[in-house]
Design a protein around this motif. Structure first.
Motif, mmCIF file in Angstrom:
data_model
loop_
_atom_site.group_PDB
_atom_site.id
_atom_site.type_symbol
_atom_site.label_atom_id
_atom_site.label_comp_id
_atom_site.label_asym_id
_atom_site.label_seq_id
_atom_site.Cartn_x
_atom_site.Cartn_y
_atom_site.Cartn_z
ATOM 1 N N LEU B 19 18.734 21.083 -59.708
ATOM 2 C CA LEU B 19 17.541 20.279 -59.597
ATOM 3 C C LEU B 19 18.085 18.881 -59.270
ATOM 4 N N LEU B 21 21.100 17.978 -57.876
ATOM 5 C CA LEU B 21 21.668 18.171 -56.627
ATOM 6 C C LEU B 21 20.485 17.829 -55.512
ATOM 7 N N VAL B 22 19.691 18.613 -55.849
ATOM 8 C CA VAL B 22 18.716 18.698 -54.652
ATOM 9 C C VAL B 22 17.668 17.536 -54.510
ATOM 10 N N PRO B 24 17.778 14.168 -54.166
ATOM 11 C CA PRO B 24 17.567 13.139 -53.294
ATOM 12 C C PRO B 24 16.955 13.594 -51.992
ATOM 13 N N THR B 25 17.364 14.944 -51.511
ATOM 14 C CA THR B 25 16.422 15.565 -50.260
ATOM 15 C C THR B 25 15.288 15.672 -50.628
ATOM 16 N N ALA B 26 14.864 16.441 -51.973
ATOM 17 C CA ALA B 26 13.395 16.737 -52.173
ATOM 18 C C ALA B 26 12.355 15.499 -52.282
ATOM 19 N N TYR B 28 13.061 12.547 -50.675
ATOM 20 C CA TYR B 28 12.807 12.264 -49.104
ATOM 21 C C TYR B 28 11.796 13.093 -48.516
ATOM 22 N N ALA B 29 11.691 14.533 -48.673
ATOM 23 C CA ALA B 29 10.850 15.238 -48.137
ATOM 24 C C ALA B 29 9.475 14.890 -48.829
ATOM 25 N N LEU B 30 9.427 14.802 -50.322
ATOM 26 C CA LEU B 30 8.190 14.365 -50.867
ATOM 27 C C LEU B 30 7.435 13.125 -50.225
ATOM 28 N N LEU B 32 8.277 11.367 -47.291
ATOM 29 C CA LEU B 32 7.978 11.300 -45.920
ATOM 30 C C LEU B 32 7.310 12.318 -45.419
ATOM 31 N N LEU B 33 6.976 13.552 -46.093
ATOM 32 C CA LEU B 33 6.574 14.741 -45.448
ATOM 33 C C LEU B 33 5.137 15.112 -46.376
ATOM 34 N N ALA B 34 5.400 15.264 -47.715
ATOM 35 C CA ALA B 34 4.153 15.694 -48.710
ATOM 36 C C ALA B 34 3.377 14.650 -48.787
#
Lengths: 269, 297
Positions: B19, B21-22, B24-26, B28-30, B32-34
């Motif tokens: 968790l 490790l993932v 920063p990417t998560a 970002y997606a949260l 700018l996308l979610a």
């Protein structure tokens, strides 16, 4: 294998269909006529020469390059975290989290663009190059992750364990063992992201504000029939650059898989 | 210093490492996308304001009622869905034999070359490819002027002009690699000895294909269908360039409501409904093929 020949012919015809538009591009870019039709009327390179006089073309090119370089670096860096996490660890909520990150792969771009636009406008922000970078990073990430995951998955874990046993720390193992082995995958992900960003139109069209990228500039010129041959010349250059970058990316992707001794399953997706 | 609580155990667990490790990417997606998608969903239940207020915080279902009842919106929605179903059918049916050929008849060391050749056109500028189809299919376009020059036709063909057919051809061309790759991957996984077994037991080649190869390839076909169907529903460029804006699809409608008319709630409702409709169609297709999808070892 009797049916192999018929299938082969079909596959070749299919490739012709796939390549027809791209192959016609240089033909008409080098044709000495303003209308795009047969019969061809003569060879000329003047449309390429005219590109130098197109107003604001170089501003658009500069914007595109800034955006493509920034978003490919961002997407590959963020992609490294996710690809490493998903290929190395099992964690709570892995499916939904990776699903969200990979969602832009199937989500229509208009939805991504419009929802981002609504939020940025709602916050009263001015659109510019940076907002396109945000959007392009989002859509490049899944492709970077797909390439990087393949690189991480074919990595032999015992190499890292050996480094731990020999007293290396987690970080130094990553830097000295893992990173060099997946480096070709990283280069490949960077190049693919760069190409996607350079060619992307929808997100750039809605999020660029008054700072158009190259595809947005091309779109604005399509309305003027006089400009079409120059645009075809510009398109020829863009497609040629894309093909060169993709060939380099494919070379690195294959080398990466060969380096860690994996089996090539082919393709980026 | 050994801390004992659940937090201490969690901190040293594999789950935490993954968790962290993932994240920063998560994140970002949260953000700018979610979050933007949630904003659209929220907007779709609010009321349109004037040019100053933009959005009024009055909860309403009016946007959904308009989306579902107004004839124009329904017509555009039906057109988008039928175009994308047609494109998906054409793309997947044309793609299957190519994937089959590459998987079964191409020497292993040449497979990646074939896949590379198939994917290259997909990575080149979508905008330029769409524009080229307009140039190819037009009244005085490449096909018509070429056939006239060769003396095959006297009058330009009109059925390929700026209409739905042209949109279908253009989109089928654009999404071809998307359809080939998942089918190819599924075909590659098929254990070749199963096919020999089928033929040893007296099945003909055609029957072996229908009863062994095709069912085992179905997961790839389903993936191909989803990966073509969902994005094509929301395609913006092709109707804009090929249709000259005269045959709008749902993406063009969303754009015009949100930006030209500045009615963000209505545009949001259109976007939500379009996504719901395509999700329902996609899930129905997956459900129809459920029996093929569970055949896992």
């Amino acid at each position: 294998m009797t049916d192999g020949r018929g299938l082969r012919l079909y596959a070749i015809l299919y490739l012709v269909f796939l390549y027809a538009p791209i192959l016609l591009l240089p033909v008409f870019a080098l044709n000495d006529a303003t209308i795009v039709a047969f019969p061809l009327s003569g060879f000329t390179t003047k449309w390429f020469g005219q590109l130098a006089q197109l107003p604001t073309l170089f501003d658009a090119l500069r914007n595109s390059l800034i955006i493509a370089v920034s978003s490919s670096i961002l997407a590959t860096t963020l992609g490294l975290f996710a690809a490493r996490a998903s290929s190395r660890y099992d964690f709570a909520g892995k499916g939904p989290i990776m699903g969200l990150i990979m969602l832009p792969l199937v989500l229509p771009e208009i939805i991504v663009a419009m929802s981002l636009l609504m939020v940025l406008l709602g916050m009263g922000l001015n659109l510019a190059v940076w907002s396109v970078i945000l959007g392009h990073t989002l859509i490049c990430m899944p492709f970077a992750i797909a390439i990087l995951s393949a690189a991480f998955q074919s990595l032999d874990r015992s190499l890292e364990e050996a480094a731990y046993d020999l007293g290396e720390s987690r970080w130094s193992t990553f830097r000295l063992i893992t990173l060099p082995l997946v480096m070709p995958g990283i280069v490949s992900a960077l190049l693919i992201s760069f190409t996607i960003s350079m060619d992307e139109f929808i997100i750039a069209f809605f999020l660029a504000g008054a700072e158009p990228t190259l595809p947005v500039y091309i779109y604005s010129q399509l309305r003027f029939p006089k400009q079409i041959p120059s645009i075809l010349a510009l398109g020829t250059i863009l497609v040629a650059v894309s093909v060169v970058l993709l060939t380099i990316a494919e070379y690195f992707r294959r080398r990466g898989i060969a380096k860690v001794g994996g089996k090539d399953t082919g393709g980026f997706l | 210093m050994e801390d004992q609580g659940w937090w201490g155990r969690f901190r040293r667990s594999e789950s935490f490492a993954g968790l962290a490790l993932v994240s920063p990417t998560a994140l970002y997606a949260l953000l700018l996308l979610a979050a933007p998608l949630a904003t659209i969903l929220l907007y779709s239940f609010l009321t349109d304001g004037d040019t100053q207020t933009r959005i009024v915080w009055d909860f309403t279902l009016d946007n959904y009622i308009a989306t579902l009842t107004e004839p124009l919106y329904r017509a555009v929605m039906i057109r988008s869905l039928s175009v994308s179903i047609l494109v998906t059918a054409v793309t997947v049916i044309l793609a299957f034999p190519v994937a089959y050929y590459v998987s079964f008849h191409v020497a292993p060391q040449r497979k990646s070359l074939w896949l590379f050749l198939i994917t290259i056109p997909f990575w080149t500028s979508y905008l330029i490819r769409v524009f080229l189809w307009k140039v190819i299919l037009g009244y005085n376009g490449v096909i018509n002027s070429g056939l006239t020059t060769l003396g095959i036709i006297d009058e330009p063909l009109t059925f390929i002009l700026y209409n739905v057919n042209a949109i279908v051809i253009t989109l089928a061309h654009a999404y071809a690699p998307f359809a080939i790759l998942p089918i190819f991957v599924a075909l590659e996984k098929i254990d070749r000895s199963l096919l020999e077994a089928g033929q040893d037991l007296g099945e003909s080649k055609a029957m072996t294909f229908l009863r062994v190869t095709l069912p085992l390839a179905m997961p790839g076909v389903v993936a191909a269908v989803l990966i073509v169907l969902i994005p094509t529903v929301g395609d913006y460029v092709t109707p804009q360039i090929i249709g000259g804006g005269k045959i709008p699809m749902v993406a063009n409608l969303i754009q015009s409501r949100m930006l030209d008319l500045d009615n963000r709630p209505l545009g949001s409702a259109l976007a939500v409904v379009a996504m719901l409709v395509v999700t329902v169609v996609a899930l129905a297709f997956v459900a129809l093929n459920a029996r093929f999808l569970k055949v896992k070892k």
